[in-house]
Design a protein around this motif. Structure first.
Motif, short mmCIF file in Angstrom:
data_model
loop_
_atom_site.label_atom_id
_atom_site.label_comp_id
_atom_site.label_asym_id
_atom_site.label_seq_id
_atom_site.Cartn_x
_atom_site.Cartn_y
_atom_site.Cartn_z
N ARG A 26 0.81 -1.23 0.00
CA ARG A 26 0.00 0.00 0.00
C ARG A 26 0.84 1.28 0.00
O ARG A 26 0.36 2.32 0.42
N ARG A 27 2.10 1.18 -0.43
CA ARG A 27 2.97 2.36 -0.50
C ARG A 27 3.50 2.46 -1.92
O ARG A 27 3.76 1.43 -2.56
N LEU A 28 3.67 3.69 -2.40
CA LEU A 28 4.06 3.81 -3.81
C LEU A 28 4.94 5.02 -4.05
O LEU A 28 4.62 6.13 -3.64
N ARG A 29 6.06 4.76 -4.72
CA ARG A 29 6.84 5.83 -5.35
C ARG A 29 6.74 5.55 -6.83
O ARG A 29 6.76 4.40 -7.27
N SER A 68 10.90 15.84 -9.06
CA SER A 68 11.95 16.86 -9.20
C SER A 68 12.04 17.39 -10.64
O SER A 68 12.89 18.22 -10.92
N GLY A 69 11.20 16.90 -11.52
CA GLY A 69 11.20 17.44 -12.88
C GLY A 69 11.57 16.38 -13.91
O GLY A 69 11.21 15.20 -13.77
N PHE A 70 12.30 16.81 -14.94
CA PHE A 70 12.59 15.93 -16.07
C PHE A 70 14.06 15.48 -16.06
O PHE A 70 14.95 16.27 -15.74
N LEU A 71 14.27 14.24 -16.41
CA LEU A 71 15.62 13.68 -16.48
C LEU A 71 15.76 12.90 -17.78
O LEU A 71 14.76 12.44 -18.36
N ASP A 72 17.01 12.72 -18.22
CA ASP A 72 17.24 11.96 -19.45
C ASP A 72 17.36 10.47 -19.20
O ASP A 72 17.23 9.66 -20.12
N THR A 73 17.68 10.10 -17.96
CA THR A 73 17.76 8.68 -17.61
C THR A 73 16.97 8.47 -16.34
O THR A 73 16.79 9.40 -15.55
N PRO A 74 16.49 7.24 -16.11
CA PRO A 74 15.70 7.00 -14.89
C PRO A 74 16.57 7.20 -13.66
O PRO A 74 17.68 6.67 -13.58
N SER A 75 16.10 7.97 -12.71
CA SER A 75 16.87 8.26 -11.51
C SER A 75 16.93 7.03 -10.60
O SER A 75 16.00 6.23 -10.55
N LYS A 76 18.02 6.91 -9.86
CA LYS A 76 18.13 5.85 -8.85
C LYS A 76 17.72 6.36 -7.47
O LYS A 76 17.69 5.61 -6.51
N ASP A 77 17.44 7.66 -7.41
CA ASP A 77 17.13 8.30 -6.14
C ASP A 77 15.61 8.41 -6.01
O ASP A 77 14.96 9.09 -6.80
N THR A 78 15.05 7.74 -4.99
CA THR A 78 13.59 7.75 -4.87
C THR A 78 13.04 9.17 -4.70
O THR A 78 11.89 9.42 -5.06
#
Lengths: 558, 558
Positions: free
Chosen positions: B79-82, B99-109
């Motif tokens: 029941r938790r979601l990022r 945090s906005g737009f990135l070119d690669t998927p972030s590793k930081d939740t």
């Protein structure tokens, strides 16, 4: 162009700032729009079958990589407002309201946005004193050992070893009392204590008894003395309420383990099946995946009453000034609404601070918290001035986003920090570069919101991620970085002396073609200019035209 | 492209649909994006210092003039979601999170959006029965005169004159009881009564006594019989609560006029200065600008208790099934939260319907109302099928906007209507064109939400803006439009028989190059195709490929 425009009534874009003032914001695509006017009126004000409207120009309030933001303030005489936007580009003028875009201003009020009534009951209204507060966060087991008779078994000599998840150094409440002169001289006027209730760990986030001071820290008499001594010095005191989960040894949870489905506490937690197994992965809801922190079922009336009684007990008996709410975002909103009602009924100017690391507007609409821990600002400052991960332009964009993420009065009491017991220490995060730490403190102190210093950061303590960041406070002056300490003291003074410096100053970035970050802060007639070099290279810049030929003081170096 | 993208956690874009299902939506610029994937995981699920994520493709769910909309459903085990979005265009793939737009998927939740915990206490959960309800709105003074002994002085013979703001025709509760067979045969199963409490006007929105049935309408015995007779027939009954303002002759307000600042009720209203002057403009807050409707001060505890007692009284004593809340948007949210708590504690499946004419999500987050009067839908249907002010494409855009303005479960119980005591009658709005009225009823009944018929609209009654729309109900069958009546009955039957037809059917527009509006409704294996010509010209169209060579029934004509 139209596709980039956004506005949302009853949000950070449209809110009652006080009993009579409405704030309205609009987001448009970057550099798309030349001018925006607000068209507005009282929904019931008609003359000869025509709705009566006024027009007011909006002010640009910054940009991020994709958008420009606009702002205007109005004071509806009958506290009711219908409004829309006249958006002027180089080539066209369009009208934007709840029903979308039109080429001419609509005569039908239903095409406009609505703020039906500015009811004071719904106003976001944090305690007045918060704005003027500089916080200091203390992790009691590591601040000072004032009463060795309370040392837990196996207590190590102060600072004799690296902190581990389980070792003890004997820090306690008497230790805090002993060092209140230090804090007063530092200039802070609010203390946030991580949990002090009986618990089995050294961090005390696994409560056993919510109505008892942990005997290793002191007793109720010590705590009462601490509060009184603080209040005498004009220092407020905030406790940490761990209401998302209990500790493993919390008696009701032990009763569940013993009596299983027959326990009268079986509905106090979220148990998935029986027998309840205290191993990984647990078959009950917990904080993260740790079996040692069973999550409370706050929908159970007994649980609610139990926790709300705890919340009011420490106010009634000890006159504490604030509650910091641990893992607040995982507890239901309904509980926090009830919480607010109860504690504010008892002490209207009690401060409620939620631990929420992400965008928190759903908790900050006036019905739940007064503030959250503003980690998005932490990250921005560290990435820019600490780690140089982002440049001055990206920093401006992030600050502009954060500014437009919350209503202005919400930002004014935001709990701003460079680090806490949950993050690596700021000096360690930035490769032991004291100059960068100073820069980060300067940025922190000059933002909207109230800054918090994590104990020891002001004297240059080091330490990595928990448990590293929980070292014993260094009290030998020769081992404290006195230069950093003086700098932090100066910042605290500046917040007190200069209205423009702190939470009430309006911040505007000054465009320039150097690598420097320049911003101006304004409060009434006072203007402060900040010129910040976060690179390793010297750089120079021409002062903005408005600053030439003026008398100015250098506030930092005097 | 990036500037057009929008998502907001804890809103219509991200909400718990039920105890285990999350709905996530995204808005992108029209035709900008080829594909969107949701990237998501439990915030605490880490393996070897890597956050564990899953990926799920989103479905396009329609477009308006500026945007495309995307949807996906996930069931987070804890029941938790990022979560964040992988957005794929013809030329690039970008990642979008808090945090906005990135070119690669972030590793930081912390770069991702957060829905911290799906607490059932915060779930939007309207009564189960509402979804299956077809409402019928009655304006008691004009529905039927069942007890002439209760006629006010000067009552006119039934239907003998045009309605004015002040005349009376003697309609009453006995009249309603007398015609329950008619309503049962029509097929409706919910009645919404405009106010029945003692008041001086014929519309009764200016209450004198909230605890008394207006003597011109009947007494408590009559009302009790009405409720019982309705319940026997499976018909729910909803009353109108006018809690924004009192009537001029409400005794506490009269006391204020008499005793001014010395009145013990002086804090019950928003008085601006003394002496209180009951003339235009009044020097106290009112509904609109009418001195005859003084606004309640719902921040006064006595006022709150008084009104909440009224709310619970009619449930406890008469077992009513719903409250419709007049001018609900001008009363404070704090009051409505308390209101919900009190009435639901007494009768958990009581329906709470707010009168809000505009976008109402701030009232529909689970803590206040179950539904609002969905006038934005009214306007769209009338503009398209009634007045031909907008074409089929613009209608699709508006419906798509409305669909994405609220969570799906909110839409499922929306109170949908073509008109009410506050609008011109639907037949009059559309130039007495019965075919167009049928088309509008068809559109109304086939949308998500529960339709309401304003008394007499089903038999083709006419009338302009209030008071014109409040004529006496026509009971002579030869003066009723029987064809329209049969058509409406058929629609009511279809809602009951065909799940896909009503609130639970998923609606998709079918693109085509004719002037026709085509949409498909789907529920499990059942599919319904709607082909609608709102123009005055015949047109033809090739059925969508998926519909060729299939057996289909014509549900309307058999």
């Amino acid at each position: 162009m139209k596709a980039t425009i956004y506005h949302r009534p009853k949000s950070e874009d449209a809110y009652a700032y006080d009993k009579s003032t409405m704030h309205i914001r609009l987001r448009t695509g970057k550099n798309h729009v030349r001018k925006v006017n607000l068209i507005y009126g009282d929904p019931y004000d008609w003359t000869k079958n025509q709705w009566v409207t006024s027009k007011k120009e909006m002010t640009p309030t910054g940009s991020d990589a994709q958008h420009d933001f606009w702002f205007v303030e109005v004071t509806p005489p009958y506290r009711r407002l219908r409004y829309g936007f006249e958006i002027i580009t180089k080539t066209e003028t369009i009208y934007y309201g709840e029903s979308g875009f039109l080429d001419t201003p609509s005569k039908d009020t239903s095409d406009y946005f609505c703020f039906p009534f500015m009811n004071p009951a719904d106003l976001f209204s944090p305690p007045e004193w918060v704005k003027d507060t500089v916080w200091y966060q203390i992790f009691p087991e590591r601040f000072a050992n004032g009463d060795p008779s309370r040392n837990p078994e196996g207590t190590l000599p102060w600072g004799s070893a690296a902190p581990t998840p389980t070792n003890h150094f004997g820090g306690d409440l008497q230790g805090i009392i002993d060092h209140l002169d230090y804090l007063q001289e530092l200039g802070i006027n609010g203390i946030y204590l991580t949990p002090i209730f009986e618990a089995s760990s050294n961090h005390k986030y696994d409560t056993i008894d919510y109505l008892k001071v942990d005997p290793h820290f002191g007793d109720k008499t010590t705590f009462k003395r601490l509060v009184d001594e603080c209040h005498k010095r004009g220092i407020r005191i905030m406790l940490d309420a761990v209401f998302n989960h209990a500790g493993f040894y919390f008696p009701p949870f032990q009763d569940v383990l013993k009596n299983q489905q027959h326990s009268k506490y079986s509905d106090w937690f979220h148990l998935r099946d029986f027998p309840v197994r205290a191993e990984e992965p647990p078959n009950y809801d917990t904080f993260a995946f740790t079996p040692f922190m069973p999550k409370f079922n706050t929908e159970n009336e007994e649980v609610r009453e139990y926790l709300l009684n705890v919340a009011t007990y420490w106010i009634k008996e000890f006159d504490i000034d604030g509650w910091r709410l641990d893992v607040a975002n995982e507890v239901d909103h309904a509980f926090w609404r009830e919480f607010r009602k109860r504690v504010k009924a008892l002490k209207p100017d009690l401060y409620i601070l939620g631990e929420v690391w992400h965008n928190s507007l759903p908790w900050l609409a006036g019905d739940q918290f007064d503030a959250v821990m503003n980690y998005p600002l932490t990250n921005a400052i560290i990435d820019f001035a600490g780690k140089q991960k982002i440049g001055q332009q990206r920093f401006e964009h992030v600050i502009t986003q954060l500014t437009h993420m919350y209503p202005i009065h919400v930002q004014q009491v935001a709990f701003n920090l460079l680090g806490s017991h949950d993050t690596p220490r700021i000096l360690t995060q930035t490769d032991n570069d004291v100059a960068r730490v100073k820069l980060q403190f300067l940025l922190l102190f000059s933002q909207r919101g109230t800054p918090c210093i994590y104990y020891g950061d002001e004297i240059g303590m080091t330490g990595g991620q928990d448990p590293g960041c929980r070292k014993c406070m260094v009290w030998e002056e020769e081992e404290q970085n006195q230069e950093l300490l003086s700098f932090v003291k100066r910042l605290i003074q500046l917040r007190k002396q200069e209205k423009a410096f702190g939470t009430e100053g309006d911040l505007t970035f000054v465009e320039n073609d150097s690598s420097l970050l320049i911003y101006q802060k304004t409060y009434e007639n006072q203007q402060l200019l900040f010129v910040i070099n976060s690179t390793d290279q010297p750089d120079s810049v021409q002062l903005p035209v408005s600053w030439t030929n003026r008398n100015a003081n250098d506030l930092l170096t005097g």
